[in-house]
Write an enzyme that holds these catalytic residues in place. Sequence first.
Site, PDB file in Angstrom:
ATOM      1  N   LYS A  10       0.897  -1.403   0.046  1.00 30.99           N
ATOM      2  CA  LYS A  10      -0.197  -0.139   0.010  1.00 30.99           C
ATOM      3  C   LYS A  10       0.925   1.381   0.066  1.00 30.99           C
ATOM      4  O   LYS A  10       0.440   2.199  -0.531  1.00 30.99           O
ATOM      5  CB  LYS A  10      -0.980  -0.076   1.155  1.00 30.99           C
ATOM      6  CG  LYS A  10      -2.099  -0.794   1.101  1.00 30.99           C
ATOM      7  CD  LYS A  10      -3.379  -0.800   1.741  1.00 30.99           C
ATOM      8  CE  LYS A  10      -4.454  -1.431   1.192  1.00 30.99           C
ATOM      9  NZ  LYS A  10      -5.728  -1.288   2.090  1.00 30.99           N
ATOM     10  N   LYS A  24     -11.316  -3.190  -3.074  1.00 32.85           N
ATOM     11  CA  LYS A  24     -12.072  -1.906  -3.223  1.00 32.85           C
ATOM     12  C   LYS A  24     -11.251  -0.889  -3.836  1.00 32.85           C
ATOM     13  O   LYS A  24     -11.943   0.161  -4.303  1.00 32.85           O
ATOM     14  CB  LYS A  24     -12.222  -1.435  -1.636  1.00 32.85           C
ATOM     15  CG  LYS A  24     -13.351  -2.390  -1.048  1.00 32.85           C
ATOM     16  CD  LYS A  24     -13.736  -1.525   0.060  1.00 32.85           C
ATOM     17  CE  LYS A  24     -13.718  -2.444   1.595  1.00 32.85           C
ATOM     18  NZ  LYS A  24     -12.738  -2.539   2.380  1.00 32.85           N
ATOM     19  N   LYS A  29      -5.470  -9.483  -6.116  1.00 32.30           N
ATOM     20  CA  LYS A  29      -6.678  -9.840  -5.445  1.00 32.30           C
ATOM     21  C   LYS A  29      -7.980  -8.666  -5.755  1.00 32.30           C
ATOM     22  O   LYS A  29      -7.585  -7.495  -6.144  1.00 32.30           O
ATOM     23  CB  LYS A  29      -6.669  -9.839  -3.833  1.00 32.30           C
ATOM     24  CG  LYS A  29      -6.563  -8.739  -3.233  1.00 32.30           C
ATOM     25  CD  LYS A  29      -6.767  -8.707  -1.734  1.00 32.30           C
ATOM     26  CE  LYS A  29      -6.720  -7.394  -1.173  1.00 32.30           C
ATOM     27  NZ  LYS A  29      -7.730  -7.127  -0.120  1.00 32.30           N
TER      28      LYS A  29
END
Length: 338
Positions: A117, A204, A201
């Site tokens: 991230k 969102k 994956k």
Amino acid sequence: MTGYKGPERVLSGIQTSGEMHLGNYLGAIKKFVALQHERQCLYFLADMHAITVWQDPERLRAQTFHIVATYLACGIDPKVATVFHQSGVHAHAELAWIFNCIARLGWLDRMTQFKDKAGKDKERASVGLYTYPVLQAADILVYKATHVPVGEDQKQHLELSRDIAGKFNHDYDKPDFFPLPEPLIQGPGARIMSLRDGSKKMSKSDASENASIFLRDDADAIARKIKKATTDPEVLPSEAKGLEGRPEAANLVGIYAALSGKTSDEVLAEFGGKGFGVFKPALAELVVEKIGPIGEELRRLEADPGHLQSVLREGARRAAAIADETVREVKEIVGFVG
Ligand code: ATP
Ligand code: LTN
């Protein structure tokens, strides 16, 4: 080690960071729903985790209502399970600070989610993003939760929670104070991949609209996204081991299996030898059948934010009764003056 002898308790949370998708449903919420009648369950909205990356305040509020509405639309009953928002219970932040002093830098340096991230420029990532797994440990242990249903990507964070619980128990010589929480990960939906790239994956925060099936999507959007999903030119094999090296095909078969309650082998016994021209419409029909009613209920619930807010407030009140007591005990153990 722990000699924890308290009651079994299930806890899990979802970040209020965007639109709920099929991966969240199959990896997490479907399990939440099944567990609520088996054990005491607490399900929360991780709004404090969401702000580890920038969130527009109005959108954050809307996303919070969206996720509580999703919980209810999927079948979580707030009279049975305790449903609340993380920021509504002060004890999470309080315990997280104490855990910041238990966790070691070396442990956090190994966390792959932070590396993913934060990206290349980690100097500019928030400190909160770095200590994210410490707050997660506090979320779990403030309720002395013994079981945590999550998708595969959370495995490493759960290991860190166990390390923190074990070190706290050891350092303060209270071997049975915190349980070592166990992840509940197994199951066919534990890792749903992006429809555009079988190595990533479903998430969102994916920039591509077409990578994820959202629980809000209507039948047309679902059919369009599945039709556009990346695949290879081969026909489907007749057994799951024939899917090796074919991540996109394996993902679509996995979604079919998870939604129909069958194994991948059973799905392939039916579709083996057929091409995606046959399989994709059958998958779209199944997704619409299972997800469509959730989307409708979701829209109905989102139209009444006052009701959703009262569900959260009541849940937070019940959750705080447990969490405040743990923090009181922890402060005494640590040596703070009461
Ligand atoms: P973000 O992309 O913002 O990190 P996310 O889509 O990964 O969000 P989370 O809030 O991090 O969603 O995850 C909520 C729950 O859903 C967790 O238990 C997580 O393991 C599960 N989950 C998320 N994505 C998937 C997926 N693709 N497959 C299976 N489970 C998933
Ligand atoms: N990091 C989790 C969300 C989360 C969580 C938790 C899950 C925050 N605190 C405690 C289980 C238990 C995620 O899904 N990304």
